[in-house]
Design an enzyme around this catalytic site. Structure first.
Site, PDB file in Angstrom:
ATOM      1  N   GLU A  91       0.829  -1.207   0.000  1.00  0.00           N
ATOM      2  CA  GLU A  91       0.000   0.000   0.000  1.00  0.00           C
ATOM      3  C   GLU A  91       0.864   1.257   0.000  1.00  0.00           C
ATOM      4  O   GLU A  91       0.569   2.237  -0.691  1.00  0.00           O
ATOM      5  CB  GLU A  91      -0.935   0.002   1.209  1.00  0.00           C
ATOM      6  N   PRO A 106      10.309 -14.752  -0.378  1.00  0.00           N
ATOM      7  CA  PRO A 106       9.129 -14.824   0.507  1.00  0.00           C
ATOM      8  C   PRO A 106       8.525 -13.450   0.752  1.00  0.00           C
ATOM      9  O   PRO A 106       9.244 -12.442   0.783  1.00  0.00           O
ATOM     10  CB  PRO A 106       9.696 -15.416   1.800  1.00  0.00           C
ATOM     11  N   ARG A 107       7.220 -13.421   0.902  1.00  0.00           N
ATOM     12  CA  ARG A 107       6.536 -12.162   1.188  1.00  0.00           C
ATOM     13  C   ARG A 107       7.083 -11.523   2.464  1.00  0.00           C
ATOM     14  O   ARG A 107       7.220 -10.308   2.551  1.00  0.00           O
ATOM     15  CB  ARG A 107       5.035 -12.425   1.327  1.00  0.00           C
ATOM     16  N   GLU A 119      14.639  -6.056  -2.668  1.00  0.00           N
ATOM     17  CA  GLU A 119      15.391  -6.553  -3.817  1.00  0.00           C
ATOM     18  C   GLU A 119      14.527  -7.315  -4.813  1.00  0.00           C
ATOM     19  O   GLU A 119      15.047  -7.975  -5.721  1.00  0.00           O
ATOM     20  CB  GLU A 119      16.544  -7.450  -3.363  1.00  0.00           C
ATOM     21  N   ASN A 121       0.265  -8.729  -5.663  1.00  0.00           N
ATOM     22  CA  ASN A 121       0.224  -7.859  -6.832  1.00  0.00           C
ATOM     23  C   ASN A 121       1.103  -8.399  -7.970  1.00  0.00           C
ATOM     24  O   ASN A 121       2.318  -8.511  -7.811  1.00  0.00           O
ATOM     25  CB  ASN A 121       0.702  -6.465  -6.406  1.00  0.00           C
ATOM     26  N   PRO A 122       0.517  -8.701  -9.152  1.00  0.00           N
ATOM     27  CA  PRO A 122       1.321  -9.198 -10.282  1.00  0.00           C
ATOM     28  C   PRO A 122       1.882  -8.091 -11.169  1.00  0.00           C
ATOM     29  O   PRO A 122       2.665  -8.363 -12.077  1.00  0.00           O
ATOM     30  CB  PRO A 122       0.301 -10.023 -11.072  1.00  0.00           C
ATOM     31  N   LEU A 123       1.463  -6.847 -10.929  1.00  0.00           N
ATOM     32  CA  LEU A 123       1.816  -5.771 -11.856  1.00  0.00           C
ATOM     33  C   LEU A 123       3.294  -5.414 -11.822  1.00  0.00           C
ATOM     34  O   LEU A 123       3.842  -4.932 -12.808  1.00  0.00           O
ATOM     35  CB  LEU A 123       0.970  -4.529 -11.561  1.00  0.00           C
ATOM     36  N   GLU A 124       3.943  -5.648 -10.670  1.00  0.00           N
ATOM     37  CA  GLU A 124       5.378  -5.358 -10.600  1.00  0.00           C
ATOM     38  C   GLU A 124       6.144  -6.237 -11.585  1.00  0.00           C
ATOM     39  O   GLU A 124       7.079  -5.770 -12.249  1.00  0.00           O
ATOM     40  CB  GLU A 124       5.875  -5.571  -9.167  1.00  0.00           C
TER      41      GLU A 124
END
Length: 451
Positions: free
Chosen positions: A75, A280-281, A323, A347-350
């Site tokens: 966010e 990992p997230r 990173e 989020n897949p947009l990155e």
């Protein structure tokens, strides 16, 4: 920049909110204990723990102050372009950014421009909230997505501070949950002067729950700039790979790493030099991930312990902060985690913005509109389980033409999104300058009806 809505319109707090406030006030000793335990696990900053109780660690800057609250890393990063645009359009104003996680604090500290500062958001205990607001006295408050803390919202509205819910998102599950407390959520949402929704689905849900003027401005995550990276680090890792095939599992959650490791073992028969990178997230899980996968007989290393990829390495766990942009540029394709377990996706947009083919599992309910765009644009592939993931990775590794085609389609999905920032900035500027009555909530910024 004072609130146009009369204080009397707020009325008295609903019964549920009064109970909530009482419980949090009486439970302050328990809250302190919880935060202390979180601190021992590295989930709170020992040096800045007082900020969680509303005690500021820095002085308030003079002049107008724009307060932006974002829950966590995703966010906060999504709203950075808006933060920069606000500072440019308001040359005498400053920005206070609040978040609630140690990870976000570390990352945001490196990215904030001059005239912007970071603090941890206070816990939602009435005394902590009061102390926070007494010190900072913001002129306007922008809350990102759907982070709704009842005491913080109510006390902000009581002070007649203008409020906007920015990049607002409400999943079907959250919508169903809030419908069980209709009076409370209506009260909280009506504290906001305007609700700037990511998409029409969220807009309709917010309206049904009682939000004030709702405008579909689009998803700020579509506008976010490409993730940054260290050029020298990329060159070093590319040299270490020496042409070996490489794929990435990004933003993974507990339960997914074992699936990824099983995929690697299956793929290794056809791709003996394969390198699988896991990001990992939550980076602090890195060591635990390595320990859990060692029993599979694979060669595994953490980036915190090994800055390079050894020739015999099977799986590289990138347990460092900030990173992800580096590893997206290193890999040939990306699986986006949180989607093979019931987390709701990430989020897949990155990845799409950097031209990577995207794979994802079926559990994407937190990002449905974005994945809908990706899937319609044939920029992503849904995999039902580990077996399907192995097959999809294999197909893409051996078909360079398909990878290029999906990469081009992914870039097309995120192309031409400048209007999202403009739409959001215009609505916020209207609210700052003139009040909620000047913000048209009957249509979206493209002139389409919201509902």
């Amino acid at each position: 920049m004072t609130r146009n809505r009369p204080l009397s319109e707020l009325g008295s707090p609903p019964f549920a909110l009064r109970i909530y406030r009482t419980v949090l006030t009486l439970g302050k000793p328990i809250i302190k204990l919880i935060l202390t335990r979180r601190m021992s696990r590295g989930k709170e900053d020992r040096a800045r723990l007082s900020e969680r109780f509303g005690v500021a660690s820095i002085d308030r800057p003079a002049g107008d102050l724009i307060w932006i609250h974002a829950a966590s890393v995703g966010e906060a990063l999504s709203v950075m372009p808006l933060l920069g645009a606000l500072l440019k359009s308001q040359p005498k104003a400053n920005v206070l950014m609040t978040t609630g996680t140690v990870t976000s604090a570390k990352l945001i500290a490196e990215k904030l421009p001059p005239r912007a500062v970071h603090q941890f958001v206070p816990v939602d205990e009435p005394g902590a909230v009061k102390q926070f607001l007494d010190h900072w006295r913001p002129n306007i408050a922008l809350w990102v997505e759907s982070e709704l803390w009842p005491n913080l919202i109510w006390q902000t509205a009581e002070r007649r501070i203008k409020m906007a819910l920015v990049n607002a998102r409400l999943s079907p599950a959250s919508f169903r949950g809030w419908r069980r407390a209709p009076h409370l959520i209506r009260t909280l949402l009506q504290c906001f002067d305007v609700c700037l929704a990511q998409d029409h689905d969220s807009a309709r849900r917010f309206e049904k729950l009682g939000a004030n003027k709702v405008i579909v401005t689009g998803n700020l995550k579509l506008f976010a700039p490409p993730l940054s990276f260290d050029k020298k680090a990329l060159e070093s890792l590319e040299q270490a790979l020496d042409g070996r095939p490489c794929w990435l599992a990004a933003s993974t959650h507990a339960g997914e790493e074992t699936i990824i490791a099983a995929c690697h073992k299956e793929l290794k028969d056809r791709w003996p030099n394969l390198v699988t990178i896991i990001v990992p997230r939550h980076p602090e899980r890195g060591s635990a991930i390595v320990e859990s996968l060692k029993e599979d007989g694979l060669s595994i290393a953490c980036r915190t312990n090994s800055k390079s990829i050894a020739p015999e390495l099977d799986i590289y766990v990138a347990d460092t902060l900030g990173e992800l942009g580096l590893f997206y540029r290193l890999a040939k394709l990306a699986f986006i985690g949180g989607s093979l377990v019931r987390h709701g996706g990430q989020n897949p947009l990155e990845a799409a913005r950097l031209g990577l083919p995207v794979l994802h599992g079926p559990h994407i309910f937190n990002f449905t509109p974005i994945y809908r765009l990706m899937d319609r644009g044939k920029a992503s592939v849904t995999v039902a389980d580990g077996t399907a993931l192995s097959k999809a990775v294999d197909n893409l590794l051996k078909d360079e033409g398909k990878r290029r085609d999906m990469a081009a389609r992914a870039k097309n999905v995120v192309a031409g999104t400048d209007a999202v920032l403009h739409n959001t900035l215009t609505a916020v500027a209207d609210l700052m300058a003139h009040g909620p009555d000047t913000v048209d909530g009957s249509t979206d910024r493209a002139g389409n009806a919201v509902s």
